[in-house]
Design a protein around this motif. Sequence first.
Motif, PDB file in Angstrom:
ATOM      1  N   ASP A 142       2.378   2.656  23.842  1.00 29.17           N
ATOM      2  CA  ASP A 142       3.246   2.114  22.791  1.00 29.17           C
ATOM      3  C   ASP A 142       2.429   1.315  21.776  1.00 29.17           C
ATOM      4  O   ASP A 142       2.633   1.431  20.569  1.00 29.17           O
ATOM      5  N   PHE A 143       1.511   0.496  22.273  1.00 27.24           N
ATOM      6  CA  PHE A 143       0.681  -0.315  21.390  1.00 27.24           C
ATOM      7  C   PHE A 143      -0.207   0.582  20.523  1.00 27.24           C
ATOM      8  O   PHE A 143      -0.324   0.380  19.323  1.00 27.24           O
ATOM      9  N   ARG A 144      -0.815   1.580  21.130  1.00 32.32           N
ATOM     10  CA  ARG A 144      -1.684   2.495  20.386  1.00 32.32           C
ATOM     11  C   ARG A 144      -0.878   3.202  19.288  1.00 32.32           C
ATOM     12  O   ARG A 144      -1.338   3.341  18.158  1.00 32.32           O
ATOM     13  N   GLU A 145       0.329   3.637  19.606  1.00 29.12           N
ATOM     14  CA  GLU A 145       1.188   4.301  18.620  1.00 29.12           C
ATOM     15  C   GLU A 145       1.515   3.354  17.463  1.00 29.12           C
ATOM     16  O   GLU A 145       1.473   3.741  16.293  1.00 29.12           O
TER      17      GLU A 145
ATOM     18  N   ARG B  97       1.125   1.754  11.860  1.00 28.66           N
ATOM     19  CA  ARG B  97       1.285   0.643  10.920  1.00 28.66           C
ATOM     20  C   ARG B  97      -0.015  -0.014  10.464  1.00 28.66           C
ATOM     21  O   ARG B  97       0.016  -0.963   9.691  1.00 28.66           O
ATOM     22  N   SER B  98      -1.167   0.489  10.907  1.00 29.42           N
ATOM     23  CA  SER B  98      -2.418  -0.188  10.558  1.00 29.42           C
ATOM     24  C   SER B  98      -2.689  -0.165   9.050  1.00 29.42           C
ATOM     25  O   SER B  98      -3.245  -1.120   8.514  1.00 29.42           O
ATOM     26  N   GLY B  99      -2.311   0.894   8.363  1.00 28.56           N
ATOM     27  CA  GLY B  99      -2.517   0.941   6.913  1.00 28.56           C
ATOM     28  C   GLY B  99      -1.752  -0.147   6.187  1.00 28.56           C
ATOM     29  O   GLY B  99      -2.297  -0.846   5.328  1.00 28.56           O
ATOM     30  N   ALA B 100      -0.491  -0.295   6.523  1.00 24.85           N
ATOM     31  CA  ALA B 100       0.332  -1.329   5.888  1.00 24.85           C
ATOM     32  C   ALA B 100      -0.161  -2.720   6.266  1.00 24.85           C
ATOM     33  O   ALA B 100      -0.177  -3.632   5.433  1.00 24.85           O
TER      34      ALA B 100
ATOM     35  N   LEU C 259       5.625   2.791   2.487  1.00 28.49           N
ATOM     36  CA  LEU C 259       6.713   3.535   3.107  1.00 28.49           C
ATOM     37  C   LEU C 259       6.921   4.825   2.327  1.00 28.49           C
ATOM     38  O   LEU C 259       6.737   4.873   1.111  1.00 28.49           O
ATOM     39  N   SER C 260       7.298   5.865   3.023  1.00 28.24           N
ATOM     40  CA  SER C 260       7.593   7.129   2.348  1.00 28.24           C
ATOM     41  C   SER C 260       8.936   7.003   1.634  1.00 28.24           C
ATOM     42  O   SER C 260       9.718   6.083   1.894  1.00 28.24           O
ATOM     43  N   GLU C 261       9.210   7.944   0.755  1.00 22.76           N
ATOM     44  CA  GLU C 261      10.484   7.931   0.039  1.00 22.76           C
ATOM     45  C   GLU C 261      11.650   8.059   1.006  1.00 22.76           C
ATOM     46  O   GLU C 261      12.695   7.436   0.829  1.00 22.76           O
ATOM     47  N   THR C 262      11.465   8.837   2.052  1.00 20.08           N
ATOM     48  CA  THR C 262      12.508   9.003   3.064  1.00 20.08           C
ATOM     49  C   THR C 262      12.757   7.687   3.807  1.00 20.08           C
ATOM     50  O   THR C 262      13.910   7.309   4.040  1.00 20.08           O
ATOM     51  N   GLU C 263      11.683   6.993   4.160  1.00 19.45           N
ATOM     52  CA  GLU C 263      11.828   5.712   4.852  1.00 19.45           C
ATOM     53  C   GLU C 263      12.510   4.676   3.967  1.00 19.45           C
ATOM     54  O   GLU C 263      13.359   3.905   4.436  1.00 19.45           O
ATOM     55  N   ILE C 264      12.165   4.664   2.693  1.00 20.54           N
ATOM     56  CA  ILE C 264      12.791   3.722   1.754  1.00 20.54           C
ATOM     57  C   ILE C 264      14.275   4.023   1.624  1.00 20.54           C
ATOM     58  O   ILE C 264      15.107   3.114   1.661  1.00 20.54           O
ATOM     59  N   ALA C 265      14.613   5.299   1.500  1.00 21.72           N
ATOM     60  CA  ALA C 265      16.021   5.697   1.380  1.00 21.72           C
ATOM     61  C   ALA C 265      16.811   5.257   2.610  1.00 21.72           C
ATOM     62  O   ALA C 265      17.912   4.714   2.488  1.00 21.72           O
TER      63      ALA C 265
END
Length: 170
Positions: free
Chosen positions: A8-11, A16-19, A129-135
Amino acid sequence: MDPGFEADFREFVIERSGALFRTAYLLTGDRHAAEDLVQSALAKTAVKWRGLRDPAAIEGYVRRVMYHEQVSWWRRRSRVAEVSTEWLPDQIGDGHAEMADLRLVMRAALARLTPRQRTMLVLRYFEDLSETEIARLLGVRVGSVRSQIYRSLERLKKAAPELSAVREFG
């Protein structure tokens, strides 16, 4: 660390490491310091991972750790006594003033956007965030997100044409 928790931690780190890096860069202003800050925060998070029950709160916890780490670094740094030397510090180049001017223009241009447009830009370009995630996050259609982002960028270009000539902001 338990194998289930480790997966779970690795995932979480991969996703989220980029953000997290972008947030750390905004806190530090330096790429290498941002990498160190993210690594330090993730190490502290790994230790507490088992106790973090709410998946939605995990990223907030990591960001809070990064903030506290950075503030602690500022405080330690401010306690260092300054010593005079025989050499004068380097002069600030002309580019510094130009970048300061561009930042002021950018801030004024962003202030002209509607709160919804600023929100879309922050979620897309700072939180990555992707456009889908923002929506999904805002409860709107993907087409609305795309059109708001497009309008925001067009409005920024009209409000501050000198910004369109700059490829990267410092």
